[in-house]
Design a protein around this motif. Structure first.
Motif, PDB file in Angstrom:
ATOM      1  N   ASP A  69      52.064  27.507   7.125  1.00 24.65           N
ATOM      2  CA  ASP A  69      51.624  27.356   8.519  1.00 24.65           C
ATOM      3  C   ASP A  69      50.554  28.379   8.880  1.00 24.65           C
ATOM      4  N   ASP A  70      49.937  29.018   7.852  1.00 25.87           N
ATOM      5  CA  ASP A  70      48.847  29.958   8.077  1.00 25.87           C
ATOM      6  C   ASP A  70      49.207  31.039   9.101  1.00 25.87           C
ATOM      7  N   TRP A  71      50.398  31.540   9.049  1.00 21.09           N
ATOM      8  CA  TRP A  71      50.851  32.684   9.863  1.00 21.09           C
ATOM      9  C   TRP A  71      51.073  32.359  11.338  1.00 21.09           C
TER      10      TRP A  71
ATOM     11  N   CYS B  20      40.966  26.020  15.603  1.00 20.97           N
ATOM     12  CA  CYS B  20      42.409  25.695  15.724  1.00 20.97           C
ATOM     13  C   CYS B  20      43.084  25.450  14.381  1.00 20.97           C
ATOM     14  N   GLY B  21      42.276  25.130  13.335  1.00 24.55           N
ATOM     15  CA  GLY B  21      42.868  24.904  12.010  1.00 24.55           C
ATOM     16  C   GLY B  21      43.697  23.627  11.985  1.00 24.55           C
ATOM     17  N   PRO B  22      44.381  23.362  10.877  1.00 27.34           N
ATOM     18  CA  PRO B  22      45.153  22.131  10.771  1.00 27.34           C
ATOM     19  C   PRO B  22      46.488  22.184  11.508  1.00 27.34           C
TER      20      PRO B  22
ATOM     21  N   THR C 157      47.339  24.554  14.259  1.00 25.54           N
ATOM     22  CA  THR C 157      47.177  25.067  15.627  1.00 25.54           C
ATOM     23  C   THR C 157      48.242  26.124  15.967  1.00 25.54           C
ATOM     24  N   ASN C 158      47.860  27.030  16.871  1.00 21.64           N
ATOM     25  CA  ASN C 158      48.840  27.959  17.455  1.00 21.64           C
ATOM     26  C   ASN C 158      49.317  27.428  18.801  1.00 21.64           C
ATOM     27  N   ILE C 159      48.544  26.490  19.336  1.00 20.10           N
ATOM     28  CA  ILE C 159      48.847  25.953  20.667  1.00 20.10           C
ATOM     29  C   ILE C 159      50.194  25.237  20.672  1.00 20.10           C
TER      30      ILE C 159
ATOM     31  N   ALA D 132      32.271  30.163   2.636  1.00 27.76           N
ATOM     32  CA  ALA D 132      33.591  30.504   3.193  1.00 27.76           C
ATOM     33  C   ALA D 132      34.290  29.246   3.704  1.00 27.76           C
ATOM     34  N   GLN D 133      33.524  28.345   4.314  1.00 26.26           N
ATOM     35  CA  GLN D 133      34.128  27.122   4.849  1.00 26.26           C
ATOM     36  C   GLN D 133      34.581  26.179   3.733  1.00 26.26           C
ATOM     37  N   GLU D 134      33.817  26.164   2.640  1.00 20.95           N
ATOM     38  CA  GLU D 134      34.251  25.357   1.485  1.00 20.95           C
ATOM     39  C   GLU D 134      35.596  25.857   0.980  1.00 20.95           C
ATOM     40  N   PHE D 135      35.689  27.186   0.886  1.00 21.43           N
ATOM     41  CA  PHE D 135      36.937  27.807   0.446  1.00 21.43           C
ATOM     42  C   PHE D 135      38.066  27.451   1.424  1.00 21.43           C
ATOM     43  N   GLU D 136      37.755  27.541   2.716  1.00 24.69           N
ATOM     44  CA  GLU D 136      38.751  27.301   3.766  1.00 24.69           C
ATOM     45  C   GLU D 136      39.300  25.874   3.692  1.00 24.69           C
ATOM     46  N   LEU D 137      38.407  24.940   3.458  1.00 24.98           N
ATOM     47  CA  LEU D 137      38.833  23.539   3.373  1.00 24.98           C
ATOM     48  C   LEU D 137      39.742  23.327   2.160  1.00 24.98           C
TER      49      LEU D 137
ATOM     50  N   VAL E 160      33.899  33.513  10.841  1.00 25.87           N
ATOM     51  CA  VAL E 160      32.742  32.895  11.508  1.00 25.87           C
ATOM     52  C   VAL E 160      31.413  33.345  10.908  1.00 25.87           C
ATOM     53  N   ASN E 161      30.347  32.864  11.530  1.00 23.31           N
ATOM     54  CA  ASN E 161      28.978  33.156  11.128  1.00 23.31           C
ATOM     55  C   ASN E 161      28.490  34.452  11.792  1.00 23.31           C
ATOM     56  N   ASP E 162      28.785  34.541  13.097  1.00 22.31           N
ATOM     57  CA  ASP E 162      28.208  35.607  13.910  1.00 22.31           C
ATOM     58  C   ASP E 162      29.237  36.059  14.954  1.00 22.31           C
TER      59      ASP E 162
ATOM     60  N   SER F 220      32.318  21.541  16.985  1.00 27.43           N
ATOM     61  CA  SER F 220      31.282  22.561  17.219  1.00 27.43           C
ATOM     62  C   SER F 220      31.727  23.908  16.668  1.00 27.43           C
ATOM     63  N   LYS F 221      30.747  24.783  16.491  1.00 28.40           N
ATOM     64  CA  LYS F 221      31.091  26.140  16.071  1.00 28.40           C
ATOM     65  C   LYS F 221      31.362  27.006  17.297  1.00 28.40           C
ATOM     66  N   LEU F 222      32.147  28.009  17.106  1.00 28.50           N
ATOM     67  CA  LEU F 222      32.460  28.940  18.193  1.00 28.50           C
ATOM     68  C   LEU F 222      31.195  29.650  18.695  1.00 28.50           C
ATOM     69  N   GLU F 223      30.204  29.769  17.852  1.00 23.80           N
ATOM     70  CA  GLU F 223      28.942  30.402  18.263  1.00 23.80           C
ATOM     71  C   GLU F 223      28.196  29.568  19.292  1.00 23.80           C
ATOM     72  N   ASP F 224      28.557  28.292  19.411  1.00 22.46           N
ATOM     73  CA  ASP F 224      27.789  27.403  20.274  1.00 22.46           C
ATOM     74  C   ASP F 224      28.733  26.366  20.887  1.00 22.46           C
TER      75      ASP F 224
END
Ligand SMILES: C[S@@+](CC[C@H](N)C(=O)[O-])C[C@H]1O[C@@H](n2cnc3c(N)ncnc32)[C@H](O)[C@@H]1O
Length: 221
Positions: free
Chosen positions: A36-38, A65-67, A69-71, A20-25, A160-162, A136-140
């Motif tokens: 702008d990914d919505w 946050c992606g490339p 960001t919503n911030i 999924a991350q390969e696809f995302e990149l 995500v993973n989990d 880092s991943k959101l899981e950790d």
């Protein structure tokens, strides 16, 4: 209570997440200049973040946050001390336009004197001492318990993973008086019938519905 949760996928293995991350990149590389990914859509859905207007936050975190960001829509409305941006692909996002070269980007660079279209890079350059980046991943998450006053998590949990671990981490680092802005596409039983292709969609391995999210939030309160 959920009667039949066959449409829900809360966790996938590392291999599936990696795909999924390969696809995302690849998706980001192909669309970073045009899409702008919505983020604008969520801005409108959250009533232009009017709830946050004039509020003061010490620590503000955007996870996944992606490339783009919503911030970037939120910062003009608030006062803040420090921003934390987290995404496992952050090192690719932040360098993307430095290595990419095409005539449109060169035109923009000349026009603005710097690379205005990579918002992540721009934010980091402008506010360097106030911004901390993490892959880092959101899981950790590498943050302390209760450290964050505002967390933004938009369009992330289905990647995500989990899922459960991510929700635990969000609530671990969010302080008791903190605000969580959670924006998420949901799946339900009808999707399995009317949109079965969404279940073989490589980019979105996790499927959660509103009851799943409400249950997680209720456990916390
Ligand atoms: C569809 S993008 C959304 C980006 C951003 N939130 C936005 O709305 O523009 C999903 C992001 O989630 C990130 N992601 C995937 N798995 C993650 C994980 N386990 N922890 C944190 N972020 C993750 C991806 O790298 C990707 O940048």
């Amino acid at each position: 209570m959920i009667d039949n949760d066959s449409h829900i996928i809360r966790k996938v293995n590392g291999n599936r997440w990696g795909q999924a991350q390969e696809f995302e990149l690849k998706f980001a590389q192909n669309t970073i200049d045009s899409d702008d990914d919505w983020n604008q859509w969520w801005y409108e859905k959250f009533d232009r973040y009017s709830l946050l207007e004039h509020k003061n936050f010490n620590n503000v975190l955007e996870v996944g946050c992606g490339p783009h960001t919503n911030i970037r829509f939120i910062l003009p409305q608030i006062k803040f001390t420090k921003i934390w941006l987290e995404d496992p692909l952050i090192q690719y996002y932040i360098t993307h336009n430095l290595t990419k070269s095409n005539s449109f980007i060169n035109f923009l660079k000349k026009k603005f004197g710097k690379n205005k279209i990579n918002y992540l890079l721009e934010l980091y350059s402008d506010l360097n001492s106030k911004v901390d980046l993490s892959s880092s991943k959101l899981e950790d998450l590498p943050y302390k318990d209760n450290q964050m006053d505002l967390i933004i998590c938009i369009n992330v949990l289905d990647h995500v993973n989990d899922y459960d671990r991510c929700m635990q981490e969000l609530y671990r680092v969010l302080n008791d008086a903190g605000i969580l802005i959670l924006g998420q596409d949901l799946s339900n039983q009808d999707d399995m019938i009317n949109c079965p292709e969404s279940y073989s969609d490589i980019g979105h391995p996790i499927k959660v519905d509103l009851p799943s999210i409400n249950q997680t939030i209720e456990v916390r309160y």
